[in-house]
Design an enzyme around this catalytic site. Structure first.
Site, PDB file in Angstrom:
ATOM      1  N   GLU A  19       6.050  -6.712  12.106  1.00 47.24           N
ATOM      2  CA  GLU A  19       4.930  -5.867  12.534  1.00 47.24           C
ATOM      3  C   GLU A  19       3.626  -6.649  12.635  1.00 47.24           C
ATOM      4  OE1 GLU A  19       4.005  -2.324  10.183  1.00 47.24           O
ATOM      5  OE2 GLU A  19       2.547  -1.753  11.702  1.00 47.24           O
ATOM      6  N   ASP A  34       9.326  -4.760   8.716  1.00 50.71           N
ATOM      7  CA  ASP A  34       8.026  -4.147   8.431  1.00 50.71           C
ATOM      8  C   ASP A  34       7.724  -4.435   6.960  1.00 50.71           C
ATOM      9  OD1 ASP A  34       5.751  -2.691   8.129  1.00 50.71           O
ATOM     10  OD2 ASP A  34       6.537  -0.856   9.042  1.00 50.71           O
ATOM     11  N   ILE A  93       5.231  -3.620   5.014  1.00 50.83           N
ATOM     12  CA  ILE A  93       4.860  -2.381   4.301  1.00 50.83           C
ATOM     13  C   ILE A  93       4.917  -1.239   5.302  1.00 50.83           C
ATOM     14  CG2 ILE A  93       3.107  -1.153   2.969  1.00 50.83           C
ATOM     15  CD1 ILE A  93       1.952  -3.772   2.058  1.00 50.83           C
ATOM     16  N   ASP A  94       5.947  -0.433   5.199  1.00 44.03           N
ATOM     17  CA  ASP A  94       6.009   0.765   6.034  1.00 44.03           C
ATOM     18  C   ASP A  94       5.389   1.902   5.218  1.00 44.03           C
ATOM     19  OD1 ASP A  94       6.712   2.230   8.388  1.00 44.03           O
ATOM     20  OD2 ASP A  94       8.239   3.212   7.188  1.00 44.03           O
ATOM     21  N   THR A 118       1.676   2.054   5.392  1.00 47.49           N
ATOM     22  CA  THR A 118       0.430   1.366   4.996  1.00 47.49           C
ATOM     23  C   THR A 118      -0.664   2.366   4.640  1.00 47.49           C
ATOM     24  OG1 THR A 118       1.008  -0.482   6.408  1.00 47.49           O
ATOM     25  CG2 THR A 118      -1.293  -0.343   5.747  1.00 47.49           C
ATOM     26  N   ASP A 127       9.907  -0.200  12.319  1.00 48.10           N
ATOM     27  CA  ASP A 127       9.898   1.030  11.521  1.00 48.10           C
ATOM     28  C   ASP A 127      11.303   1.623  11.404  1.00 48.10           C
ATOM     29  OD1 ASP A 127       7.011   1.202  11.193  1.00 48.10           O
ATOM     30  OD2 ASP A 127       6.892   1.810  13.292  1.00 48.10           O
TER      31      ASP A 127
END
Ligand code: IPD
Length: 290
Positions: free
Chosen positions: A71, A89, A91-92, A94, A230
């Site tokens: 990402e 990702d 940190i999905d 955020t 994602d």
């Protein structure tokens, strides 16, 4: 593909997800120190970038021939190829992360020939790990097979369903109208032409939403605007648990990882009819990904 050891890659991804988790839980992001990407609600923090760096460095040193799509380093125009590719990702969720809401995960996926084959999703705050390898089942914390119990039939359709949706970061134009009008249809009473679902949930993380559908906590998850990173990992968990992924726009039963519009439905009798019923309530057509 035949000489690629999916189990070994999966195990390595689990290790990396745990390391990423230590970085995430040690960080103390503040709302004020957040950067923006597309607009003021498309957030990024230094932790997102540092965690992606950690993950990509580890992966590229062990699997130098694999491609990498993440990402935080994605550039417009980058597209997935047939090559084995890590789709990540860091940190999905955020937005949750900066608001200290623990519905957050690292989402580590692998695609080969543009199809998702490994998924590892780790929430470092709850220490719950979801993972799956194509053809080998989906698990929570490596031992509990998903779904947790024999799925109930979906034959009662949307009127008995708990559905995850997300507002996402596109806050104007056609796609916001399609979302908000569809939310209204899904929730409103049968007398007013709605589906009157049991509930809509908007938790703020696509990857964990897909795991929720896989586990059976959620019956479906519908969103447009999210990205390959994602959904890639969660897609494997979902399909290995008996769920299916179709397009959020009506009609397409076989979306690409990069479709950017998704409807995930859990396993259970009546899945196809459930999708058709859902599509019947979609108000208009998303333009994203078209
Ligand atoms: C977002 C989250 C959110 C979804 C967005 C995603 P991020 O990912 O999954 O729930 O609505 O479409 O982009 O930005 O937190 O990695």
């Amino acid at each position: 593909m035949s000489d690629i050891n999916l189990q070994e890659i999966h195990d390595f991804l689990v290790e990396i997800a745990k390391k990423a988790g230590e970085m995430i839980t040690a960080a103390h992001p503040t709302i004020g120190a957040t950067g923006n990407k597309k607009n003021s609600v498309d957030l990024v923090t230094e932790t997102d970038q540092a965690v992606e760096k950690l993950i990509s460095t580890e992966l590229q040193s062990k699997y130098p021939s694999f491609s990498f799509m993440g990402e935080e380093t994605y550039k417009p125009g980058d597209t997935l190829t047939d090559a084995p590719t890590f789709i990540v990702d860091p940190i999905d969720g955020t937005t949750n992360f900066v608001h200290s809401n623990p519905y957050v995960s690292s989402s580590l996926g692998v695609a080969i020939n543009k199809k998702p084959v490994i998924g590892v999703i780790y929430n470092p705050f709850t220490q719950i790990l979801y993972s799956a390898i194509k053809g080998k089942g989906a698990y929570m914390n490596l031992t509990e097979k998903l779904p947790f119990r024999q799925p109930e039939s979906l034959a009662d359709g949307l009127s008995k369903a708990q559905v995850a949706v997300e507002w996402g970061s596109d806050r104007s134009g056609n796609d916001l109208a399609v979302k908000s009008q569809t939310f209204l249809k899904l929730t409103s009473s049968k007398e007013e032409g709605g589906a009157m679902v049991h509930s809509l949930r908007s938790y703020g993380g696509a990857a964990l939403n897909l795991c929720g559908v896989a586990a059976g906590h959620l019956d479906a998850y519908w969103e447009a605007g999210c990205w390959a990173w994602d959904v890639c990992a969660g897609w494997v968990v979902l399909s290995e648990a008996g769920g299916i992924m179709v397009d959020a726009n009506p009609g397409n039963w076989d979306p690409r990882i990069e479709e950017r519009r998704y409807l995930a439905v859990r396993g259970g009798e009546g899945q196809k009819e459930f999708v058709e019923e859902f599509w019947g309530y979609v108000q208009g057509k998303f333009e994203v990904g078209v």
